[in-house]
Design an enzyme around this catalytic site. Sequence first.
Site, short mmCIF file in Angstrom:
data_model
loop_
_atom_site.label_atom_id
_atom_site.label_comp_id
_atom_site.label_asym_id
_atom_site.label_seq_id
_atom_site.Cartn_x
_atom_site.Cartn_y
_atom_site.Cartn_z
N HIS A 1 -5.44 3.21 1.30
CA HIS A 1 -4.49 4.26 1.71
C HIS A 1 -4.92 5.00 2.97
O HIS A 1 -4.15 5.19 3.90
CB HIS A 1 -4.30 5.28 0.59
CG HIS A 1 -3.91 4.68 -0.73
ND1 HIS A 1 -3.17 3.53 -0.83
CD2 HIS A 1 -4.16 5.07 -2.01
CE1 HIS A 1 -2.98 3.24 -2.11
NE2 HIS A 1 -3.57 4.16 -2.85
N ASP A 49 0.91 -1.13 0.00
CA ASP A 49 0.00 0.00 0.00
C ASP A 49 0.95 1.18 0.00
O ASP A 49 1.64 1.41 1.00
CB ASP A 49 -0.88 0.01 1.25
CG ASP A 49 -1.85 1.18 1.21
OD1 ASP A 49 -1.39 2.32 1.01
OD2 ASP A 49 -3.05 0.96 1.35
N HIS A 50 1.06 1.87 -1.11
CA HIS A 50 2.19 2.80 -1.21
C HIS A 50 2.12 3.95 -0.21
O HIS A 50 3.12 4.59 0.06
CB HIS A 50 2.42 3.28 -2.65
CG HIS A 50 1.48 4.34 -3.12
ND1 HIS A 50 0.16 4.11 -3.43
CD2 HIS A 50 1.67 5.67 -3.33
CE1 HIS A 50 -0.41 5.25 -3.82
NE2 HIS A 50 0.49 6.20 -3.77
C1 BG6 Z 1 -3.74 5.12 -6.30
C2 BG6 Z 1 -5.12 5.37 -6.86
O1 BG6 Z 1 -3.74 3.97 -5.51
O2 BG6 Z 1 -3.35 6.22 -5.52
C3 BG6 Z 1 -5.14 6.64 -7.66
O3 BG6 Z 1 -5.51 4.27 -7.67
C4 BG6 Z 1 -4.60 7.79 -6.85
O4 BG6 Z 1 -6.45 6.94 -8.10
C5 BG6 Z 1 -3.25 7.43 -6.22
O5 BG6 Z 1 -4.45 8.90 -7.71
C6 BG6 Z 1 -2.77 8.51 -5.27
O6 BG6 Z 1 -1.43 8.29 -4.95
P1 BG6 Z 1 -0.51 9.52 -4.63
O7 BG6 Z 1 0.79 8.90 -4.20
O8 BG6 Z 1 -0.39 10.32 -5.87
O9 BG6 Z 1 -1.16 10.28 -3.52
#
Ligand code: BG6
Length: 474
Positions: free
Chosen positions: A235, A172-173
């Site tokens: 997230h 989960d980044h």
């Molecule tokens: C992804 C979603 O997991 O996370 C996207 O599928 C979203 O829709 C993105 O834009 C957001 O990641 P970050 O790192 O740009 O906040």
Amino acid sequence: ALKDETVVVVLGASGDLAKKKTFPALFALFAQGLLPKDVHIVGYARTKMDEAEFHKRETQYLKGDDSKIEEFKKISSYISGQYDGDEGFQELLKHLEKLEGDRKTKNRVFYMALPPSVFTTVAKGLKKNVYSEDGINRIIVEKPFGKDLESCREMMSELKAQWSENETYRIDHYLGKEMVKNLLILRFGNVFLDAAFNKNFVSNVQITFKEPFGTEGRGGYFDEFGIIRDVCQNHLLQTLSILAMERPVSFSAEDIRDEKVKVLRSIPAIAQKDVLLGQYVGEGDKPGYLDDDTVPKGSVCPTFAAMTLWVNNPRWEGVPFIMKAGKALNESKVEIRVQFKDALQGIFTDIPRNELVMRIQPSEAVYLKMNAKLPGFATRAVPTELDLTYKKRFVDTNIPQAYEALILDAFKGDHSNFVRDDELDVAWKIFTPILHWIDGKDAPKPEPYPYGSRGPKQIDEFTSKYGYKRSPQE
Ligand code: BG6
């Protein structure tokens, strides 16, 4: 830890995720000398292309000096093959064996940058054909992990039949983002915060995700999932769990994840009455969600959601945790806002509340809104800020990208910032009932909001219902 002799196979190497996230992260680690020694990177996908074409795609989003990029190309190669059947994977195996030569240890890391439809098939094919008997194997996977509790369980059990929990790294980044990783230290390393982080002092908590662009170009994918599955269930809930959990016994992966699971288990499924949904409509030259040709006509898929979660444990009982997420809003921002209760009014009339804000992006910051005396002869309170803006305090300090941090952790064998299977299970339990309601035939109609606005007009009423008071500065 994987220190040397490792091959990283990126499955789905011709896709967007690989191009935009996986290869740039691998390259950044490579350029900083953080990849294992003697590493090889192998792209695998269905698309037939020669090495030159692959290198072009692989390096499209890399930032860094040309000579490093050239070196990176030299350790990278590509094999095309199918995702089902054994043939392609046998080819891949031959290629890996050629690269590995007479190495004694053959460590293999498989990065799955794949659509969910082929995910378990590939996991099986890899295990059957390409699993190394003479070294460490790791598989890195990423959402979507199903669409609800049941489909997630199905997918996980298929995966688990092939790959042990220890070999599996669920990304989960958000868990790789600096500010999310910071939560543990902020909360438990500061005695005054630790003391005030509970229902006696906190009025409400907001976790907000705002993006200034719509779903242009990925409407087809998005419509199947909606904003809640896209960012909230994963997230934002992951962020919430670290924000709300008890202090872990240690920094170890299992101790941290035990506490996350425990706090998640004390959150009941979200109630319909605690949900506000929205969908953006066109504004000026900006198209509405339904104007996208890839979106089914009349779709009621939410592109905005505000939801209140309740953490029923002694620390947080009664404190609303408001989650807000939306596409096509007025700004790009992800933050956590902890609003404290009113100061005793006694000698004051209407003194603003303290707020602790942790800005995850852009421009990482932690600031505390507090009241001070306005300098001068009179005794007058004024709202001010104790401000820790990273750019100012940690000048020239490199803040690693989320994917870099996580891939490095996976090489090290550190699971702390990856999602454990039981976490995933409770996360789906919290969201599945409202998702079924939204997907069902009694689906609530989302409130329209103009592209580029703050969201549906009901949003302020929604947050104030849960006790949030806007401070006078805003
Ligand atoms: C992804 C979603 O997991 O996370 C996207 O599928 C979203 O829709 C993105 O834009 C957001 O990641 P970050 O790192 O740009 O906040």
